[in-house]
Design a protein around this motif. Structure first.
Motif, PDB file in Angstrom:
ATOM      1  N   UNK A 105     -13.382 -34.367 -61.545  1.00  0.00           N
ATOM      2  CA  UNK A 105     -14.662 -35.087 -61.444  1.00  0.00           C
ATOM      3  C   UNK A 105     -15.741 -34.062 -60.784  1.00  0.00           C
ATOM      4  N   UNK A 106     -16.870 -33.944 -61.533  1.00  0.00           N
ATOM      5  CA  UNK A 106     -18.079 -33.109 -61.396  1.00  0.00           C
ATOM      6  C   UNK A 106     -19.332 -33.876 -61.379  1.00  0.00           C
ATOM      7  N   UNK A 107     -19.736 -34.163 -60.511  1.00  0.00           N
ATOM      8  CA  UNK A 107     -21.140 -34.740 -60.403  1.00  0.00           C
ATOM      9  C   UNK A 107     -22.248 -33.922 -60.434  1.00  0.00           C
ATOM     10  N   UNK A 108     -23.302 -34.483 -61.062  1.00  0.00           N
ATOM     11  CA  UNK A 108     -24.469 -33.825 -61.208  1.00  0.00           C
ATOM     12  C   UNK A 108     -24.868 -32.720 -60.117  1.00  0.00           C
ATOM     13  N   UNK A 111     -24.914 -28.569 -67.466  1.00  0.00           N
ATOM     14  CA  UNK A 111     -24.403 -29.788 -68.407  1.00  0.00           C
ATOM     15  C   UNK A 111     -23.248 -30.469 -67.883  1.00  0.00           C
ATOM     16  N   UNK A 112     -22.735 -31.201 -68.589  1.00  0.00           N
ATOM     17  CA  UNK A 112     -21.313 -32.142 -68.035  1.00  0.00           C
ATOM     18  C   UNK A 112     -20.742 -32.499 -69.307  1.00  0.00           C
ATOM     19  N   UNK A 113     -19.417 -32.692 -69.561  1.00  0.00           N
ATOM     20  CA  UNK A 113     -18.716 -33.012 -70.421  1.00  0.00           C
ATOM     21  C   UNK A 113     -17.801 -34.348 -69.942  1.00  0.00           C
ATOM     22  N   UNK A 114     -18.585 -35.411 -70.167  1.00  0.00           N
ATOM     23  CA  UNK A 114     -18.174 -36.864 -69.610  1.00  0.00           C
ATOM     24  C   UNK A 114     -17.218 -37.556 -70.571  1.00  0.00           C
ATOM     25  N   UNK A 115     -16.182 -37.784 -70.034  1.00  0.00           N
ATOM     26  CA  UNK A 115     -15.303 -38.785 -70.804  1.00  0.00           C
ATOM     27  C   UNK A 115     -15.767 -40.178 -70.855  1.00  0.00           C
ATOM     28  N   UNK A 116     -15.784 -40.636 -71.933  1.00  0.00           N
ATOM     29  CA  UNK A 116     -16.420 -42.115 -72.050  1.00  0.00           C
ATOM     30  C   UNK A 116     -15.546 -43.047 -71.046  1.00  0.00           C
ATOM     31  N   UNK A 117     -16.745 -43.688 -70.447  1.00  0.00           N
ATOM     32  CA  UNK A 117     -16.276 -44.842 -69.247  1.00  0.00           C
ATOM     33  C   UNK A 117     -17.257 -45.785 -69.318  1.00  0.00           C
ATOM     34  N   UNK A 118     -16.866 -47.315 -69.273  1.00  0.00           N
ATOM     35  CA  UNK A 118     -17.959 -48.188 -69.302  1.00  0.00           C
ATOM     36  C   UNK A 118     -19.142 -48.054 -68.341  1.00  0.00           C
ATOM     37  N   UNK A 150     -21.021 -45.707 -67.388  1.00  0.00           N
ATOM     38  CA  UNK A 150     -21.676 -44.223 -67.307  1.00  0.00           C
ATOM     39  C   UNK A 150     -23.223 -44.418 -67.219  1.00  0.00           C
ATOM     40  N   UNK A 151     -23.691 -45.308 -67.551  1.00  0.00           N
ATOM     41  CA  UNK A 151     -25.238 -45.733 -67.824  1.00  0.00           C
ATOM     42  C   UNK A 151     -25.603 -46.077 -66.179  1.00  0.00           C
ATOM     43  N   UNK A 152     -24.523 -46.704 -65.526  1.00  0.00           N
ATOM     44  CA  UNK A 152     -24.728 -47.342 -63.994  1.00  0.00           C
ATOM     45  C   UNK A 152     -24.623 -45.786 -63.242  1.00  0.00           C
ATOM     46  N   UNK A 153     -23.780 -44.777 -63.441  1.00  0.00           N
ATOM     47  CA  UNK A 153     -23.795 -43.707 -62.654  1.00  0.00           C
ATOM     48  C   UNK A 153     -24.902 -42.791 -63.214  1.00  0.00           C
ATOM     49  N   UNK A 154     -25.394 -42.939 -64.392  1.00  0.00           N
ATOM     50  CA  UNK A 154     -26.653 -42.236 -64.777  1.00  0.00           C
ATOM     51  C   UNK A 154     -27.803 -42.656 -63.765  1.00  0.00           C
ATOM     52  N   UNK A 155     -27.745 -43.758 -63.616  1.00  0.00           N
ATOM     53  CA  UNK A 155     -28.921 -44.206 -62.804  1.00  0.00           C
ATOM     54  C   UNK A 155     -28.820 -44.042 -61.154  1.00  0.00           C
ATOM     55  N   UNK A 156     -27.545 -43.849 -60.757  1.00  0.00           N
ATOM     56  CA  UNK A 156     -27.355 -43.328 -59.425  1.00  0.00           C
ATOM     57  C   UNK A 156     -27.363 -41.861 -59.322  1.00  0.00           C
ATOM     58  N   UNK A 157     -27.683 -41.012 -60.446  1.00  0.00           N
ATOM     59  CA  UNK A 157     -27.804 -39.434 -60.264  1.00  0.00           C
ATOM     60  C   UNK A 157     -26.655 -38.740 -60.299  1.00  0.00           C
ATOM     61  N   UNK A 158     -25.446 -39.377 -60.892  1.00  0.00           N
ATOM     62  CA  UNK A 158     -24.409 -38.808 -60.676  1.00  0.00           C
ATOM     63  C   UNK A 158     -24.021 -37.976 -62.285  1.00  0.00           C
ATOM     64  N   UNK A 159     -24.759 -38.308 -63.150  1.00  0.00           N
ATOM     65  CA  UNK A 159     -24.329 -38.039 -64.722  1.00  0.00           C
ATOM     66  C   UNK A 159     -25.455 -36.932 -65.211  1.00  0.00           C
ATOM     67  N   UNK A 160     -25.084 -35.749 -65.511  1.00  0.00           N
ATOM     68  CA  UNK A 160     -26.034 -34.907 -65.792  1.00  0.00           C
ATOM     69  C   UNK A 160     -26.175 -34.771 -67.425  1.00  0.00           C
ATOM     70  N   UNK A 211     -30.089 -35.323 -74.215  1.00  0.00           N
ATOM     71  CA  UNK A 211     -28.799 -35.315 -74.864  1.00  0.00           C
ATOM     72  C   UNK A 211     -27.719 -35.240 -73.810  1.00  0.00           C
ATOM     73  N   UNK A 212     -26.665 -36.140 -74.158  1.00  0.00           N
ATOM     74  CA  UNK A 212     -25.612 -36.463 -73.128  1.00  0.00           C
ATOM     75  C   UNK A 212     -24.285 -36.355 -73.969  1.00  0.00           C
ATOM     76  N   UNK A 213     -23.484 -35.451 -73.474  1.00  0.00           N
ATOM     77  CA  UNK A 213     -22.247 -35.276 -74.021  1.00  0.00           C
ATOM     78  C   UNK A 213     -21.012 -36.424 -73.791  1.00  0.00           C
ATOM     79  N   UNK A 214     -20.395 -36.848 -74.588  1.00  0.00           N
ATOM     80  CA  UNK A 214     -19.505 -37.785 -74.493  1.00  0.00           C
ATOM     81  C   UNK A 214     -17.986 -37.216 -75.056  1.00  0.00           C
ATOM     82  N   UNK A 215     -17.081 -37.591 -74.274  1.00  0.00           N
ATOM     83  CA  UNK A 215     -15.743 -37.264 -75.002  1.00  0.00           C
ATOM     84  C   UNK A 215     -15.020 -38.263 -75.009  1.00  0.00           C
TER      85      UNK A 215
END
Length: 254
Positions: free
Chosen positions: A49-52, A78-85, A87-97, A104-108
């Motif tokens: 886990x590597x938060x923003x 940047x950040x390589x995000x393994x897809x999870x349901x 992700x947008x909630x975490x983006x709103x919380x400022x954890x996704x970079x 542009x958002x990386x999805x693995x």
């Protein structure tokens, strides 16, 4: 040259363990002609886990070290995000970079499968004003067997990034062939290293672009290079109309 996918931050995932190993990677990158790297540590892949906020701190720390060592390389976050349901909630919380704080958002995807909710989630990501970039689709078992899944995702607005080492043949003949097909059918938009070290997962970008120029032409090299630049400047990505990859059907003898 710009590398938009690289695991160069020390001690955060399966990339370099120490700062010395990160510096070795940095020097190797400079030899390849790379001037800018987007550091993309793994996030939410069931191991790391590597938060923003942590990534931003680690990128700043590595850039200061590179300046101290007089290594002419810039690291961007940047950040390589393994897809999870969620992700947008975490983006709103400022954890996704996103890549360099762009749109542009990386999805693995998992190595062997594509989650059933992927199509809907990628659509939701786009309605948020972000553009998902699916990383190394050529190394996904389900996409390899059923490339129409990837075609549908790209046709609906997702982008993809192929790994340089796949083009070179490092991951085997079938993955190299699929990477070629993705290029031929306009199903990929970036080539990046996904480098993890200087031993068995290094950059291979020059070698990959030499192969692409030889087999596909200079225009493809320019397209991939310009698209990497467009990520950093948050500009429109060059895209051609995608085409389905036709899988041959084998009929039994009756």
């Amino acid at each position: 040259m710009i590398d938009i996918h690289c695991h160069i931050l020390p001690g955060v995932d399966d990339g370099p363990v120490t700062t010395e190993e990160s510096l070795l990677m940095a020097r190797e990158a400079v030899k390849e002609g790379i001037k800018t790297i987007i550091a993309t540590p793994h996030h939410r892949n069931n191991k790391y886990e590597n938060k923003k906020v942590d990534i931003l701190k680690n990128v700043d720390k590595l850039n200061r070290l590179l300046r101290k060592e007089n290594i002419p390389l810039e690291i961007l976050p940047g950040q390589e995000n393994r897809i999870f349901g969620e992700i947008l909630e975490d983006y709103q919380k400022g954890e996704i970079l996103t890549l360099t704080n762009s749109n542009f958002l990386f999805i693995e995807f998992p190595t062997a499968s594509v989650p059933r909710y992927a199509e809907r989630l990628l659509y939701d990501i786009q309605t948020e004003g972000l553009t998902p970039i699916i990383v190394h689709p050529e190394r996904n078992k389900e996409l390899l067997e059923n490339p129409s899944i990837l075609y549908n995702l790209v046709n609906n607005g997702a982008l993809t990034q192929v790994t340089a080492a796949s083009v070179v043949g490092y991951f085997g003949k079938s993955i190299k062939k699929f990477a070629y097909q993705l290029i031929e059918h306009n199903l990929t938009h970036f080539v990046a290293s996904d480098a993890h070290n200087t031993i068995n997962r290094t950059f291979k970008l020059n070698e990959a672009f030499d192969i692409i120029e030889k087999d596909f032409g200079t225009d493809y090299v320019y397209l991939f290079a310009e698209n990497s630049e467009n990520v950093i400047t948050n500009n429109i990505i060059i895209k051609e109309i995608p085409y389905q990859i036709k899988r041959k059907k084998f009929l039994g003898v009756f």
